[in-house]
Design a protein around this motif. Structure first.
Motif, PDB file in Angstrom:
ATOM      1  N   GLU A  96      34.665   0.203 -76.253  1.00  0.00           N
ATOM      2  CA  GLU A  96      36.004  -0.323 -76.026  1.00  0.00           C
ATOM      3  C   GLU A  96      36.337  -0.398 -74.543  1.00  0.00           C
ATOM      4  O   GLU A  96      36.122   0.560 -73.795  1.00  0.00           O
ATOM      5  CB  GLU A  96      37.030   0.551 -76.755  1.00  0.00           C
ATOM      6  CG  GLU A  96      38.410  -0.058 -76.696  1.00  0.00           C
ATOM      7  CD  GLU A  96      39.357   0.576 -77.676  1.00  0.00           C
ATOM      8  OE1 GLU A  96      40.405   1.066 -77.230  1.00  0.00           O
ATOM      9  OE2 GLU A  96      39.046   0.574 -78.877  1.00  0.00           O
ATOM     10  N   ASP A  97      36.854  -1.559 -74.130  1.00  0.00           N
ATOM     11  CA  ASP A  97      37.277  -1.830 -72.748  1.00  0.00           C
ATOM     12  C   ASP A  97      36.143  -1.796 -71.734  1.00  0.00           C
ATOM     13  O   ASP A  97      36.378  -1.619 -70.543  1.00  0.00           O
ATOM     14  CB  ASP A  97      38.399  -0.870 -72.310  1.00  0.00           C
ATOM     15  CG  ASP A  97      39.713  -1.169 -73.002  1.00  0.00           C
ATOM     16  OD1 ASP A  97      39.927  -2.339 -73.392  1.00  0.00           O
ATOM     17  OD2 ASP A  97      40.517  -0.253 -73.165  1.00  0.00           O
ATOM     18  N   GLU A  98      34.916  -1.963 -72.201  1.00  0.00           N
ATOM     19  CA  GLU A  98      33.743  -2.014 -71.318  1.00  0.00           C
ATOM     20  C   GLU A  98      32.866  -3.197 -71.733  1.00  0.00           C
ATOM     21  O   GLU A  98      31.819  -3.008 -72.364  1.00  0.00           O
ATOM     22  CB  GLU A  98      32.942  -0.704 -71.393  1.00  0.00           C
ATOM     23  CG  GLU A  98      33.679   0.511 -70.886  1.00  0.00           C
ATOM     24  CD  GLU A  98      33.829   0.537 -69.368  1.00  0.00           C
ATOM     25  OE1 GLU A  98      33.107  -0.220 -68.676  1.00  0.00           O
ATOM     26  OE2 GLU A  98      34.660   1.315 -68.883  1.00  0.00           O
ATOM     27  N   PRO A  99      33.263  -4.440 -71.398  1.00  0.00           N
ATOM     28  CA  PRO A  99      32.534  -5.627 -71.858  1.00  0.00           C
ATOM     29  C   PRO A  99      31.042  -5.619 -71.517  1.00  0.00           C
ATOM     30  O   PRO A  99      30.230  -6.158 -72.281  1.00  0.00           O
ATOM     31  CB  PRO A  99      33.240  -6.790 -71.164  1.00  0.00           C
ATOM     32  CG  PRO A  99      34.591  -6.270 -70.815  1.00  0.00           C
ATOM     33  CD  PRO A  99      34.436  -4.791 -70.604  1.00  0.00           C
ATOM     34  N   ASP A 100      30.664  -5.008 -70.398  1.00  0.00           N
ATOM     35  CA  ASP A 100      29.249  -4.975 -70.030  1.00  0.00           C
ATOM     36  C   ASP A 100      28.413  -4.138 -70.992  1.00  0.00           C
ATOM     37  O   ASP A 100      27.190  -4.245 -71.003  1.00  0.00           O
ATOM     38  CB  ASP A 100      29.067  -4.444 -68.608  1.00  0.00           C
ATOM     39  CG  ASP A 100      29.576  -5.414 -67.558  1.00  0.00           C
ATOM     40  OD1 ASP A 100      29.770  -6.603 -67.890  1.00  0.00           O
ATOM     41  OD2 ASP A 100      29.784  -4.997 -66.413  1.00  0.00           O
ATOM     42  N   HIS A 105      32.079  -8.165 -79.815  1.00  0.00           N
ATOM     43  CA  HIS A 105      33.464  -7.867 -79.446  1.00  0.00           C
ATOM     44  C   HIS A 105      34.295  -7.683 -80.707  1.00  0.00           C
ATOM     45  O   HIS A 105      34.145  -8.429 -81.665  1.00  0.00           O
ATOM     46  CB  HIS A 105      34.055  -8.987 -78.586  1.00  0.00           C
ATOM     47  CG  HIS A 105      33.282  -9.206 -77.335  1.00  0.00           C
ATOM     48  ND1 HIS A 105      33.336  -8.340 -76.270  1.00  0.00           N
ATOM     49  CD2 HIS A 105      32.389 -10.153 -76.984  1.00  0.00           C
ATOM     50  CE1 HIS A 105      32.523  -8.753 -75.325  1.00  0.00           C
ATOM     51  NE2 HIS A 105      31.937  -9.863 -75.734  1.00  0.00           N
ATOM     52  N   ALA A 106      35.153  -6.702 -80.676  1.00  0.00           N
ATOM     53  CA  ALA A 106      36.099  -6.513 -81.765  1.00  0.00           C
ATOM     54  C   ALA A 106      37.147  -7.613 -81.643  1.00  0.00           C
ATOM     55  O   ALA A 106      37.499  -8.039 -80.548  1.00  0.00           O
ATOM     56  CB  ALA A 106      36.747  -5.138 -81.670  1.00  0.00           C
ATOM     57  N   VAL A 107      37.620  -8.079 -82.774  1.00  0.00           N
ATOM     58  CA  VAL A 107      38.598  -9.153 -82.781  1.00  0.00           C
ATOM     59  C   VAL A 107      39.965  -8.605 -83.157  1.00  0.00           C
ATOM     60  O   VAL A 107      40.074  -7.581 -83.828  1.00  0.00           O
ATOM     61  CB  VAL A 107      38.186 -10.274 -83.763  1.00  0.00           C
ATOM     62  CG1 VAL A 107      36.898 -10.946 -83.310  1.00  0.00           C
ATOM     63  CG2 VAL A 107      38.054  -9.749 -85.182  1.00  0.00           C
ATOM     64  N   ALA A 108      40.996  -9.291 -82.726  1.00  0.00           N
ATOM     65  CA  ALA A 108      42.343  -9.010 -83.219  1.00  0.00           C
ATOM     66  C   ALA A 108      42.405  -9.685 -84.583  1.00  0.00           C
ATOM     67  O   ALA A 108      42.025 -10.844 -84.724  1.00  0.00           O
ATOM     68  CB  ALA A 108      43.385  -9.588 -82.271  1.00  0.00           C
ATOM     69  N   ALA A 124      37.549 -10.591 -72.764  1.00  0.00           N
ATOM     70  CA  ALA A 124      38.125 -10.876 -71.446  1.00  0.00           C
ATOM     71  C   ALA A 124      39.601 -10.493 -71.341  1.00  0.00           C
ATOM     72  O   ALA A 124      40.045 -10.035 -70.286  1.00  0.00           O
ATOM     73  CB  ALA A 124      37.957 -12.362 -71.112  1.00  0.00           C
ATOM     74  N   ALA A 125      40.361 -10.687 -72.411  1.00  0.00           N
ATOM     75  CA  ALA A 125      41.802 -10.426 -72.361  1.00  0.00           C
ATOM     76  C   ALA A 125      42.287  -9.946 -73.725  1.00  0.00           C
ATOM     77  O   ALA A 125      42.964 -10.680 -74.448  1.00  0.00           O
ATOM     78  CB  ALA A 125      42.557 -11.682 -71.928  1.00  0.00           C
ATOM     79  N   PRO A 126      41.944  -8.702 -74.100  1.00  0.00           N
ATOM     80  CA  PRO A 126      42.341  -8.224 -75.426  1.00  0.00           C
ATOM     81  C   PRO A 126      43.852  -8.209 -75.650  1.00  0.00           C
ATOM     82  O   PRO A 126      44.311  -8.404 -76.768  1.00  0.00           O
ATOM     83  CB  PRO A 126      41.752  -6.820 -75.505  1.00  0.00           C
ATOM     84  CG  PRO A 126      41.163  -6.509 -74.188  1.00  0.00           C
ATOM     85  CD  PRO A 126      41.154  -7.746 -73.361  1.00  0.00           C
ATOM     86  N   GLY A 127      44.636  -8.008 -74.606  1.00  0.00           N
ATOM     87  CA  GLY A 127      46.088  -8.027 -74.753  1.00  0.00           C
ATOM     88  C   GLY A 127      46.596  -9.394 -75.181  1.00  0.00           C
ATOM     89  O   GLY A 127      47.522  -9.500 -75.993  1.00  0.00           O
TER      90      GLY A 127
END
Length: 188
Positions: A96-100, A105-108, A124-127
């Motif tokens: 989580e919060d570490e794209p590298d 990727h988890a989805v909303a 890139a922009a989970p918010g």
């Protein structure tokens, strides 16, 4: 791509609110074989994990049995070796919060019975993905679970009548139009 979590061996390593959110999301998605590794004292996570809780982080033998591993709420010095070990064993990893450190990727997401709507920004922009998800929740209220059941029953009936798939799709689209199912409140 949407995976069938009930067919996979999944792991979650972490602590705190981030791990708890991920645990809840995995369970809501239908994860059945879920192993929760909480390296520390996290009473809330432990209570919700129940029998799935493992009190230590996974070793290579445990990792090798997983298909996917989520890591949330862990400091870098813990998650880096864990993520690297999982990758060596060909386990897909999401930190989580570490794209590298993410193989996926988890989805909303929004779940309405069998209806699953997802939003992703590729990490890139989970918010922003979350804001879009909240907007979609207003457009697709809980009644959609019943609408999907109704559509599925019609589809099954048409299949029994040997209605071609393209025609069945057209009929369902016409039904949605007639009942204004796809109208959505105006966006701001």
């Amino acid at each position: 791509m949407a995976l069938a979590p009930h067919r996979l061996r999944l792991g979650l390593a972490g602590t705190g609110p981030a791990a708890l959110r991920r645990l809840r999301a995995l369970r809501a998605a239908g994860a059945e074989e879920l192993h929760v590794y909480a390296g520390g004292e996290d009473a809330t996570l432990a209570a919700e994990a129940g029998a799935a809780l493992q009190p230590t982080l996974p070793g290579e033998a445990e990792l090798s049995r997983l298909h996917m591993l989520w890591i949330a709420g862990m400091p870098r010095e813990q998650f880096v070796p864990l993520a690297e070990a999982a990758r060596r064993l060909r386990v897909l990893v999401n930190v989580e919060d570490e794209p590298d450190y993410c193989d996926f990727h988890a989805v909303a997401e929004i779940r309405r019975g069998d209806l699953l709507l997802t939003v992703s920004t590729g990490g890139a922009a989970p918010g922003l993905a979350g804001a879009i998800r909240r907007r979609l929740e207003a457009c697709f209220p809980a009644i959609w679970a019943e609408r999907v059941k109704e559509a599925a029953a019609l589809r099954q009936s048409w299949r029994a009548q040997k209605v071609p798939m393209a025609e069945a799709a057209q009929r369902l689209e016409a039904l949605a139009d007639e009942r204004c199912w796809l109208s959505c409140p105006k966006a701001n």
